[in-house]
Structure formats: C-alpha cells, structure tokens
Design a protein around this motif. Structure first.
Motif, short mmCIF file in Angstrom:
data_model
loop_
_atom_site.label_atom_id
_atom_site.label_comp_id
_atom_site.label_asym_id
_atom_site.label_seq_id
_atom_site.Cartn_x
_atom_site.Cartn_y
_atom_site.Cartn_z
N ASP A 49 1.48 -24.06 13.11
CA ASP A 49 0.27 -23.22 13.04
C ASP A 49 -0.94 -24.07 12.69
O ASP A 49 -2.02 -23.88 13.25
N SER A 50 -0.77 -24.99 11.75
CA SER A 50 -1.90 -25.82 11.33
C SER A 50 -2.35 -26.75 12.46
O SER A 50 -3.55 -27.01 12.61
N GLU A 51 -1.42 -27.24 13.28
CA GLU A 51 -1.79 -28.09 14.41
C GLU A 51 -2.57 -27.30 15.46
O GLU A 51 -3.54 -27.80 16.03
N ILE A 52 -2.16 -26.07 15.70
CA ILE A 52 -2.88 -25.22 16.65
C ILE A 52 -4.28 -24.93 16.11
O ILE A 52 -5.27 -25.01 16.83
N ASP A 53 -4.39 -24.61 14.81
CA ASP A 53 -5.69 -24.35 14.21
C ASP A 53 -6.59 -25.57 14.29
O ASP A 53 -7.79 -25.46 14.58
N GLU A 54 -6.02 -26.75 14.05
CA GLU A 54 -6.79 -27.99 14.13
C GLU A 54 -7.29 -28.23 15.56
O GLU A 54 -8.44 -28.61 15.78
N LEU A 55 -6.42 -27.96 16.53
CA LEU A 55 -6.80 -28.10 17.93
C LEU A 55 -7.95 -27.16 18.28
O LEU A 55 -8.91 -27.55 18.93
N VAL A 56 -7.86 -25.93 17.82
CA VAL A 56 -8.92 -24.94 18.08
C VAL A 56 -10.24 -25.41 17.45
O VAL A 56 -11.30 -25.32 18.08
N GLU A 57 -10.18 -25.93 16.25
CA GLU A 57 -11.39 -26.41 15.59
C GLU A 57 -12.01 -27.58 16.36
O GLU A 57 -13.23 -27.64 16.54
N GLN A 58 -11.17 -28.49 16.85
CA GLN A 58 -11.67 -29.62 17.63
C GLN A 58 -12.33 -29.15 18.92
O GLN A 58 -13.40 -29.63 19.29
N LEU A 59 -11.67 -28.24 19.60
CA LEU A 59 -12.22 -27.73 20.85
C LEU A 59 -13.53 -26.99 20.63
O LEU A 59 -14.48 -27.14 21.39
N THR A 60 -13.58 -26.21 19.58
CA THR A 60 -14.79 -25.46 19.26
C THR A 60 -15.95 -26.43 18.98
O THR A 60 -17.07 -26.23 19.46
N ALA A 61 -15.67 -27.49 18.23
CA ALA A 61 -16.71 -28.48 17.92
C ALA A 61 -17.21 -29.15 19.20
O ALA A 61 -18.41 -29.35 19.38
N GLU A 62 -16.30 -29.49 20.10
CA GLU A 62 -16.68 -30.15 21.35
C GLU A 62 -17.50 -29.20 22.22
O GLU A 62 -18.46 -29.61 22.85
N ILE A 63 -17.12 -27.95 22.26
CA ILE A 63 -17.84 -26.98 23.08
C ILE A 63 -19.23 -26.74 22.52
O ILE A 63 -20.20 -26.63 23.28
N GLU A 64 -19.37 -26.66 21.22
CA GLU A 64 -20.66 -26.43 20.59
C GLU A 64 -21.60 -27.61 20.78
O GLU A 64 -22.81 -27.43 20.79
#
Length: 66
Positions: A49-64
């Motif tokens: 779960d934490s790896e998925i959350d980390e991935l989502v955070e990274q993707l969100t940062a890149e998109i922003e």
C-alpha cells in the motif's frame, strides 16, 4: 532486450497507466489504488500500500509540474 529492460518498460507503462487512471477515474482514490495494485499483482509485481501511495505522490508531483 534483456529481462531487466523489459521489466523497466513494463513498469514505465504501468506508471503511465496508473496516472491516467488516477486522473480520469470517477471513483475514489482508494478504490483506484486497489485496482492498480490488483492489476500489478496479476502481472506478478507485488506492491505494498505504501509503495502504491508513493507512486501516486510521485505521479501527482510530475503532473503538477507540467
């Protein structure tokens, strides 16, 4: 291509797919993350779960940034 390059290519595709799913999904983030995790597990990639959350955070940062 060796197996490591294939794995990197798959993970890159998974990241792009996950980001698209998160952006366009009408469902709650928790539900989308669960579906992503299940999809990856079907492909033989185990993520916590934490790896998925980390991935989502990274993707969100890149998109922003764009």
């Amino acid at each position: 291509m060796n197996n490591l390059n294939i794995l990197y290519a798959f993970l890159g595709g998974a990241i792009v797919g996950a980001s698209a799913a998160i952006l366009f999904a009408p469902e709650k983030g928790e539900t989308v993350r669960k579906k992503i995790r299940e999809c990856l597990r079907k492909k033989g990639i185990l993520c916590s779960d934490s790896e998925i959350d980390e991935l989502v955070e990274q993707l969100t940062a890149e998109i922003e940034e764009k």
